[in-house]
Structures are given as C-alpha cells and as structure tokens.
Design a protein around this motif. Sequence first.
Motif, PDB file in Angstrom:
ATOM      1  N   PHE A 185      41.290 -11.643  33.385  1.00  0.00           N
ATOM      2  CA  PHE A 185      40.996 -10.426  34.135  1.00  0.00           C
ATOM      3  C   PHE A 185      42.185  -9.547  34.539  1.00  0.00           C
ATOM      4  CE2 PHE A 185      37.238 -13.119  35.223  1.00  0.00           C
ATOM      5  CZ  PHE A 185      36.294 -12.327  34.595  1.00  0.00           C
ATOM      6  N   PRO A 186      43.455  -9.994  34.465  1.00  0.00           N
ATOM      7  CA  PRO A 186      44.553  -9.155  34.971  1.00  0.00           C
ATOM      8  C   PRO A 186      44.618  -7.752  34.360  1.00  0.00           C
ATOM      9  CG  PRO A 186      45.328 -11.388  34.665  1.00  0.00           C
ATOM     10  CD  PRO A 186      43.942 -11.355  34.122  1.00  0.00           C
ATOM     11  N   LEU A 187      44.454  -7.616  33.048  1.00  0.00           N
ATOM     12  CA  LEU A 187      44.537  -6.292  32.416  1.00  0.00           C
ATOM     13  C   LEU A 187      43.410  -5.385  32.899  1.00  0.00           C
ATOM     14  CD1 LEU A 187      45.966  -4.446  30.401  1.00  0.00           C
ATOM     15  CD2 LEU A 187      44.452  -5.350  28.615  1.00  0.00           C
ATOM     16  N   LEU A 188      42.216  -5.931  33.037  1.00  0.00           N
ATOM     17  CA  LEU A 188      41.092  -5.149  33.556  1.00  0.00           C
ATOM     18  C   LEU A 188      41.410  -4.615  34.943  1.00  0.00           C
ATOM     19  CD1 LEU A 188      38.103  -4.199  33.599  1.00  0.00           C
ATOM     20  CD2 LEU A 188      37.508  -6.477  34.448  1.00  0.00           C
ATOM     21  N   LEU A 189      41.955  -5.456  35.812  1.00  0.00           N
ATOM     22  CA  LEU A 189      42.268  -5.037  37.179  1.00  0.00           C
ATOM     23  C   LEU A 189      43.352  -3.962  37.194  1.00  0.00           C
ATOM     24  CD1 LEU A 189      42.183  -8.509  38.958  1.00  0.00           C
ATOM     25  CD2 LEU A 189      40.583  -6.614  39.279  1.00  0.00           C
ATOM     26  N   ILE A 190      44.361  -4.097  36.346  1.00  0.00           N
ATOM     27  CA  ILE A 190      45.441  -3.102  36.295  1.00  0.00           C
ATOM     28  C   ILE A 190      44.892  -1.744  35.852  1.00  0.00           C
ATOM     29  CG2 ILE A 190      47.567  -2.453  35.103  1.00  0.00           C
ATOM     30  CD1 ILE A 190      48.245  -5.460  34.985  1.00  0.00           C
ATOM     31  N   CYS A 191      44.104  -1.739  34.779  1.00  0.00           N
ATOM     32  CA  CYS A 191      43.558  -0.479  34.251  1.00  0.00           C
ATOM     33  C   CYS A 191      42.629   0.188  35.252  1.00  0.00           C
ATOM     34  CB  CYS A 191      42.817  -0.744  32.940  1.00  0.00           C
ATOM     35  SG  CYS A 191      43.873  -1.275  31.578  1.00  0.00           S
ATOM     36  N   VAL A 192      41.762  -0.619  35.885  1.00  0.00           N
ATOM     37  CA  VAL A 192      40.814  -0.053  36.843  1.00  0.00           C
ATOM     38  C   VAL A 192      41.536   0.441  38.093  1.00  0.00           C
ATOM     39  CG1 VAL A 192      38.819  -0.570  38.291  1.00  0.00           C
ATOM     40  CG2 VAL A 192      38.922  -1.453  35.967  1.00  0.00           C
ATOM     41  N   ALA A 193      42.578  -0.269  38.541  1.00  0.00           N
ATOM     42  CA  ALA A 193      43.346   0.166  39.709  1.00  0.00           C
ATOM     43  C   ALA A 193      43.978   1.540  39.460  1.00  0.00           C
ATOM     44  CB  ALA A 193      44.421  -0.865  40.044  1.00  0.00           C
ATOM     45  N   LEU A 194      44.459   1.766  38.241  1.00  0.00           N
ATOM     46  CA  LEU A 194      45.057   3.061  37.904  1.00  0.00           C
ATOM     47  C   LEU A 194      44.012   4.171  37.867  1.00  0.00           C
ATOM     48  CD1 LEU A 194      47.516   1.921  35.072  1.00  0.00           C
ATOM     49  CD2 LEU A 194      48.085   2.544  37.430  1.00  0.00           C
ATOM     50  N   ALA A 195      42.752   3.802  37.627  1.00  0.00           N
ATOM     51  CA  ALA A 195      41.686   4.805  37.512  1.00  0.00           C
ATOM     52  C   ALA A 195      40.920   5.017  38.813  1.00  0.00           C
ATOM     53  CB  ALA A 195      40.710   4.384  36.415  1.00  0.00           C
ATOM     54  N   LEU A 196      41.297   4.321  39.883  1.00  0.00           N
ATOM     55  CA  LEU A 196      40.590   4.477  41.157  1.00  0.00           C
ATOM     56  C   LEU A 196      40.730   5.900  41.685  1.00  0.00           C
ATOM     57  CD1 LEU A 196      41.482   1.185  43.087  1.00  0.00           C
ATOM     58  CD2 LEU A 196      39.212   1.891  42.313  1.00  0.00           C
ATOM     59  N   PRO A 197      39.644   6.485  42.177  1.00  0.00           N
ATOM     60  CA  PRO A 197      39.749   7.821  42.777  1.00  0.00           C
ATOM     61  C   PRO A 197      40.576   7.782  44.057  1.00  0.00           C
ATOM     62  CG  PRO A 197      37.560   6.889  43.141  1.00  0.00           C
ATOM     63  CD  PRO A 197      38.271   5.956  42.206  1.00  0.00           C
ATOM     64  N   GLN A 198      41.198   8.904  44.392  1.00  0.00           N
ATOM     65  CA  GLN A 198      42.080   8.956  45.560  1.00  0.00           C
ATOM     66  C   GLN A 198      41.343   8.683  46.858  1.00  0.00           C
ATOM     67  OE1 GLN A 198      44.088  12.737  45.452  1.00  0.00           O
ATOM     68  NE2 GLN A 198      45.473  12.124  43.794  1.00  0.00           N
ATOM     69  N   ASP A 199      40.060   9.043  46.908  1.00  0.00           N
ATOM     70  CA  ASP A 199      39.293   8.873  48.150  1.00  0.00           C
ATOM     71  C   ASP A 199      38.467   7.587  48.144  1.00  0.00           C
ATOM     72  OD1 ASP A 199      37.608   9.629  46.134  1.00  0.00           O
ATOM     73  OD2 ASP A 199      36.381  10.961  47.370  1.00  0.00           O
ATOM     74  N   HIS A 200      38.898   6.586  47.348  1.00  0.00           N
ATOM     75  CA  HIS A 200      38.074   5.390  47.191  1.00  0.00           C
ATOM     76  C   HIS A 200      37.969   4.574  48.474  1.00  0.00           C
ATOM     77  CE1 HIS A 200      42.062   3.532  46.611  1.00  0.00           C
ATOM     78  NE2 HIS A 200      41.495   2.403  46.984  1.00  0.00           N
ATOM     79  N   ARG A 201      38.909   4.733  49.396  1.00  0.00           N
ATOM     80  CA  ARG A 201      38.874   3.905  50.610  1.00  0.00           C
ATOM     81  C   ARG A 201      37.663   4.209  51.490  1.00  0.00           C
ATOM     82  NH1 ARG A 201      44.166   4.962  49.590  1.00  0.00           N
ATOM     83  NH2 ARG A 201      45.570   3.151  49.445  1.00  0.00           N
ATOM     84  N   GLN A 202      37.130   5.416  51.393  1.00  0.00           N
ATOM     85  CA  GLN A 202      35.976   5.747  52.222  1.00  0.00           C
ATOM     86  C   GLN A 202      34.755   4.889  51.871  1.00  0.00           C
ATOM     87  OE1 GLN A 202      34.017   9.519  51.470  1.00  0.00           O
ATOM     88  NE2 GLN A 202      34.937   9.665  49.432  1.00  0.00           N
TER      89      GLN A 202
END
Length: 312
Positions: free
Chosen positions: A201-218
């Motif tokens: 899973f590490p590559l999946l997590l890295i790619c998805v982390a880079l694609a997270l929207p800026q307002d994802h914390r809400q």
Amino acid sequence: MSHDSENRMQGSGYILAYAFIGAIIDVVLSHLLQNLPVFVLLFWTFLGTWSGFVLITLLFRPVRWSHTQPHLPLIFLINIVTAGAWAGLFIGLKWIEPSLMVAIIFGLSPVMGAAYEYYQGRPISGHYRTVIVGLTLTAGLLLYLAVDHKRYNPFSSVWLFSFCLLLLCGLTAMSLSAYTYLSRHLHQQDFSAVQVQALRFPLLLICVALALPQDHRQYLFSDHFWSYLAVIVLLGNILPLWLLQKGIQRAPALYVTIIINVSPLLTMIFELFDPALQYYHGKLLAILLLCGLLMLSNEKLFLRIRQTLKQV
C-alpha cells in the motif's frame, strides 16, 4: 462428519462471509462517496488498513530487510497494480451503481487473464474462448446500463464519460488480474499473506496524499466520519482479507470459485437497502448472465454441471 468435511464447511463459511461483507461494504462505500471526495476517503481508509497490517506484521512476523531487498522490483510492481486497482474501484463506486461496477470488473478480469495467457503463448481451450466472448459481450451490456443509470458524471459529455468509464474499468480489472499473478510470485518467496498486505500500500498512499484537496480537513470533522472509517477499515478491508485467506486454505478451489462469483448478485441485493439506488429487471438479468458465465469459465465446474444434466 469427517475432519476433511468439517474443514470444507468451515472454509466455505469463511468465503461466504467474505462475499457478504464485501458486498455490503461496496454499497456503503458507494453511498459515502456521493458526499465525500474520492481521494479523502481512499487515503484515510488505506492509511488505517496499511497501519493495521504493519502492526500485525511487526508483532507476529516481522519482515527482514535482507529477505525483502532482492524482491524490491516485484514489490514495486505490486504497489503499482494495487494503486490502480483500489483507486479505480473507489472512483467507479462514485460514478456508477456498486453492483454494476463489481460485475464489470468480475467480467473483465477473466478476459484480461486470458489475454495474458495468450500473450505468454499458452494454449486456451475452445470452451474457455467461448466463455470469454460471452463475458466480453456481457461486460459491454453492463457498461451500457452503468452509463444509462450513472450516479455521478464529472464530464460535460456522456460520450466522454462512457470512454473514461470503459478505460477505468479496464485498468481496474487489469490491475486486479496482475495483482493475482504478482502476489502469487511473492508468496512463493516465503512472504505470508499479512506481510504482502503490509508491503503493497505505500505507493497508493503517497499518490493519494499528493492528490488530496486543500480543504480535505473539513471532512475529517464531519458527522460520523471516523465511525464510518473504522467500519470500512476493520470490516471492509482487514476482516475480509483474513476471511478470504482462511477460506482459501480450507475450502476446495471449486467451492471458492462458486461462492465468490455470486458477489455481484449479492451486491445488487444489498443495494435494495439504499433508497438512492434503483432496481430494474435489466440489471438483474445482466448480472445473472454474468454469474452464469463466470461459473462456466471454471472447466471443472462446467464438466460437473454437464455430467449432472446428462444424469437428469
């Protein structure tokens, strides 16, 4: 009851539980993805899943670096196909009805497997070729129904959506088929099932982390987010993977094939509990046809059915 019979019954129970839980979680995921960005749910789901498998590996069977290093290219390929498979599945569950997404992937995976066998120069029986043609046509019908009853269209054109959906399902099915072959090779190198899960899973997590929207914390502070996430991680990923592994160890391969191949039908049944999803006869008939073809794709099962029909 003999010990072997008891093992078969227990193994079949594990596989049936795996199929039931997987069908429920697919419907739940599709519902959640209508209100959450794909990459937010994807990232936190697999961060929790990966953390769980890493913890289990470290506590019970740590992976030695000296054992892992020679197999890094294979592990990297497994990471690539894992990223393709899970990202494709989550995006598809947002776009179309979950039973149709599952059915299309189930239909295309044997087609991809047959294409790989043909590329390797291995013979393919006439029976299997006939089934592959039927699966290809049925997958096309399912794609038509998926476009006609889509849940979310990120494109301005239906034709563009249709093309992207076909590409997405093809890549997802190809990734799942490739993972089956690659993980088998890694198992042969004395990696346990849990260790493979901890490494994929590490590559999946890295790619998805880079694609997270800026307002994802809400979204992290929305109602019941963490409750849903715990259910998906524990019941949707860790438990089903464990059940599948236990079932494969105890149940005959024929039993595993029969039970898993009804997964699209189970998913459609659980869709009835989601008022946002519509039942229609065309979907039921297409999924029943797909399940029948998947059963016939197993030559042992096909021969057993033919023998039973002759006796009748």
